[in-house]
Design an enzyme around this catalytic site. Structure first.
Site, mmCIF file in Angstrom:
data_model
loop_
_atom_site.group_PDB
_atom_site.id
_atom_site.type_symbol
_atom_site.label_atom_id
_atom_site.label_comp_id
_atom_site.label_asym_id
_atom_site.label_seq_id
_atom_site.Cartn_x
_atom_site.Cartn_y
_atom_site.Cartn_z
ATOM 1 N N ASP A 123 0.965 -1.110 -0.035
ATOM 2 C CA ASP A 123 0.025 0.110 -0.145
ATOM 3 C C ASP A 123 0.989 1.235 0.064
ATOM 4 O O ASP A 123 1.691 1.338 0.891
ATOM 5 C CB ASP A 123 -0.939 -0.123 1.330
ATOM 6 N N ASP A 154 -4.086 3.850 2.909
ATOM 7 C CA ASP A 154 -5.621 3.529 3.247
ATOM 8 C C ASP A 154 -5.758 1.921 3.398
ATOM 9 O O ASP A 154 -6.925 1.618 3.519
ATOM 10 C CB ASP A 154 -6.350 3.958 1.569
ATOM 11 N N ASP A 208 -1.795 -1.331 -3.899
ATOM 12 C CA ASP A 208 -2.239 -0.287 -5.239
ATOM 13 C C ASP A 208 -0.955 -0.448 -5.956
ATOM 14 O O ASP A 208 -0.050 -1.205 -5.669
ATOM 15 C CB ASP A 208 -2.141 1.098 -4.707
ATOM 16 N N ASP A 230 -10.487 -15.857 -16.459
ATOM 17 C CA ASP A 230 -11.061 -16.525 -15.276
ATOM 18 C C ASP A 230 -12.499 -17.315 -15.517
ATOM 19 O O ASP A 230 -13.318 -16.772 -16.358
ATOM 20 C CB ASP A 230 -11.734 -15.100 -14.688
ATOM 21 N N HIS A 256 -4.996 -17.375 -5.124
ATOM 22 C CA HIS A 256 -5.690 -16.670 -4.114
ATOM 23 C C HIS A 256 -7.238 -17.320 -3.792
ATOM 24 O O HIS A 256 -7.613 -16.688 -3.059
ATOM 25 C CB HIS A 256 -6.045 -15.182 -4.890
ATOM 26 N N ASP A 257 -7.125 -18.455 -4.312
ATOM 27 C CA ASP A 257 -8.434 -19.234 -4.172
ATOM 28 C C ASP A 257 -8.301 -20.385 -3.121
ATOM 29 O O ASP A 257 -9.322 -21.116 -3.179
ATOM 30 C CB ASP A 257 -9.359 -19.755 -5.378
HETATM 31 C C1 GLC Z 1 -12.289 -17.738 -10.343
HETATM 32 C C2 GLC Z 1 -11.067 -16.657 -9.517
HETATM 33 C C3 GLC Z 1 -11.853 -16.508 -8.138
HETATM 34 C C4 GLC Z 1 -13.298 -15.845 -8.347
HETATM 35 C C5 GLC Z 1 -14.171 -16.671 -9.315
HETATM 36 C C6 GLC Z 1 -15.404 -15.790 -9.600
HETATM 37 O O1 GLC Z 1 -12.281 -18.792 -9.879
HETATM 38 O O2 GLC Z 1 -10.248 -17.181 -9.227
HETATM 39 O O3 GLC Z 1 -11.187 -15.804 -7.178
HETATM 40 O O4 GLC Z 1 -13.824 -15.643 -7.247
HETATM 41 O O5 GLC Z 1 -13.539 -16.764 -10.515
HETATM 42 O O6 GLC Z 1 -14.634 -14.826 -10.675
#
Ligand code: GLC
Length: 577
Positions: A49, A53, A57, A228, A349-350
């Site tokens: 950051d 905030d 970014d 995605d 990230h999932d």
């Molecule tokens: C994909 C992304 C995930 C997101 C989902 C909906 O699986 O990796 O983070 O929540 O799509 O866009």
């Protein structure tokens, strides 16, 4: 290093690299820059950051460009940075040509892209076009009246036809993918959250919009696209009833619908073939055939696939069996040995942090098992994806109360479990381990407040172990995860055997050890890793004079072909004769 390995590696590098950066893929050798790349994934909200905030970014990323370069990686994939109301942290886009205010503006983006390119690092953009935000202008128009020109940009079901055939939603608190909208007395489809209405890919105008958006970013100079949830884009719009329980196997029923290939070919013709870019789709259907059908070069669709089978291993609190892990990676490697190309990753990230899921995040073993997992990712065939912080050995944060979670998937699944009378204690224990927020905590830069991520209040708490696990300390420590990671990156980058070499599994039935060889012409390396906290004995075909290329312990306990492997030890030998 042995002479032939060194000589051939250098020759291939010199001959190959110059050519490969110019061409997308060499049709004779199959070599390509995106196969030789190492991708570093940045979750921009949590990286750095710059304005206090509490939210990462683009200026923050710019501040850290030298750090990214110092890792040795040569590609960056960033999660979505477009304008978004942030229902799903940017995966709900309201303007595909704008930058989210929290992240900065287009000038920041241009500066960041230039800064990466100046350092020889390519940039991969996340493209979220299975759905948009409900705040996108297309949806505002679409929902305003049944005869609006944008009506068919989304999937609508008029209420006078009764309730639409059940479709499961991954993020809806009731699991229902049809949301009633009183404005036009109709239901719209959302496979993800209510604020993420699915775009209607059967409409050629929608497809053209998407190709134009991709061209806009390709013209700006981005080098790749990560599509995605794209395997869900095509839908059977006759909306047949699906068999009961289908939601347990969503990919089978939602993924790879017949028109998907038509759309990908069109995208390739219109966008991908016109620029020196590559594209990777999230998800690769349910079978090897599905995955091949997306990426085999002669089909002219995508370049790289990523399957979920590796991610599905070890998702429960019981952990996982190494035999299952080995089987998954071995069978996917053989299915792609001759044709097509895969991604190799253990986190994103999932999912939870890789060391908490596949390694051991206790004080005793965190560092050594992180190093071992990075050895795996960086020694397999396929393009490695490294999730930010995994180079340091960052771990799960493990929240106890639902009020601590920020992720819509966690919050809505909690509501659903509660309304369905589930055992909430078990639910919370599982969430603590498997939640996506575990992998989204701020990057740990130093020992100052909030790990140097922000001077404000971070949007998600920093993991308390930042006092010990952070860039500033690890940079100075020659034995740190960070320095080991850099060494492993160098090893891969300088030895094409790790990129292109054949993979052969050894000791298939060993319960603790994962061992394989990689070979390319005369080059042969042997990788052996102890995936457990107990010592193990490995009897390996090491040849007469094995040379240790990397080791996450200070020494090797070897007598001829027998190696005593310490807990989570990882070793790579050069075993060419
Ligand atoms: C994909 C992304 C995930 C997101 C989902 C909906 O699986 O990796 O983070 O929540 O799509 O866009």
């Amino acid at each position: 290093m042995k002479k032939s390995l060194l000589f051939l590696s250098l020759l291939l590098l010199v001959l190959g690299c110059a050519e490969n950066v110019k061409k997308k893929e060499d049709s004779i050798t199959g070599r390509a820059w995106w196969k030789e790349g190492i991708i570093y994934q940045i979750y921009p909200r949590s990286f750095k950051d710059s304005d206090g905030d509490g939210i990462g970014d683009l200026k923050g990323v710019i501040e850290k460009l030298d750090y990214i370069e110092s890792l040795g990686v040569n590609m960056v994939w960033m999660n979505p940075i477009y304008s978004s109301p942030n229902a799903d942290n940017g995966y709900d886009i309201s303007d595909y040509r704008g930058i989210m205010e929290d992240f900065g503006d287009m000038d920041d983006f241009d500066r960041m892209l230039k800064g990466l390119h100046d350092r020889g690092i390519k940039f991969v953009m996340d493209v979220v076009v299975n759905h948009s935000s409900d705040e996108h202008e297309w949806f505002r128009q679409s929902r305003s009246s049944r005869d609006n020109p944008f009506r068919d940009y989304y999937h609508w079901w008029p209420a006078e036809k009764g309730k639409p055939p059940y479709r499961y939603s991954l993020f809806d608190p009731k699991g229902d993918a049809w949301k009633y909208d009183s404005v036009t007395d109709a239901y719209y489809l959302h496979y993800f959250a209510q604020k993420q209405p699915d775009l209607n890919w059967e409409n050629p105008k929608v497809r053209q919009e998407v190709y134009d958006i991709m061209k806009f970013w390709a013209e700006k100079g981005v080098d790749g696209f990560r599509l995605d949830a794209f395997q869900y884009a095509s839908k059977d719009t006759t909306w047949p009833e699906l068999p009961e329980g289908f939601e347990k196997n969503v990919i089978k029923y939602y993924g790879m619908q017949p028109n998907l290939h038509k759309y990908l070919k069109e995208m390739n013709e219109q966008v991908l073939s016109k620029y020196n870019v590559f594209a990777v789709s999230e998800g690769a259907g349910s079978t090897f055939e599905d995955a091949h059908s997306l990426v085999d070069a002669d089909r002219k669709e995508l370049q790289m696939a990523y399957h979920f089978e590796g991610m599905d291993v070890g998702n429960s609190l019981e952990g996982y069996k190494l035999s299952e892990f080995k089987e998954v990676y071995t069978k996917w490697d053989s299915a792609f040995a001759k044709k097509g190309w895969l991604s190799i990753f253990l986190a994103n990230h999932d999912v939870p942090r890789m060391v908490s899921k596949f390694g051991n995040d206790s004080t005793a073993f965190r560092a050594v098992s992180s190093k071992m997992l990075n050895t795996f990712i960086l020694s397999m065939r396929g393009t490695p994806y490294v999730y930010y912080g995994d180079e340091l050995g960052m771990t799960n944060i493990g929240f106890d109360s639902i009020s601590q979670y920020r992720d819509i998937a966690a919050i809505n699944s909690y509501e659903k479990a509660l309304s369905e009378g589930e055992d909430m204690e078990a639910f919370m224990a599982n969430l603590k381990f498997s939640s996506r927020d575990n992998g989204r905590t701020p990057m740990q830069w130093d020992t100052t407040a909030h790990a140097g991520f922000t001077t404000g209040d971070p949007w998600l708490p920093v993991n308390e172990n930042y006092i010990k696990v952070n860039v500033a300390l690890e940079r100075k420590d020659p034995n740190s995860c960070l320095n080991y990671f850099r060494e492993m990156v160098n090893l891969r980058k300088n030895n094409p055997v790790f990129v292109y070499g054949d993979y052969h599994l050894l000791l298939p039935d060993h319960q603790q050890l994962y061992a394989y060889t990689r070979s390319l012409g005369e080059l042969q390396v042997l990788v052996v890793m102890n995936f457990s906290e107990k010592p193990a004995t490995a009897i390996l075909p090491l040849g007469d004079n094995p040379e240790v290329l990397i080791n996450n312990y200070p020494d090797v306990d070897r007598a001829a072909s027998t190696v005593q492997m310490k807990p989570y030890q990882a070793l790579i030998f050069n075993i060419e004769d």
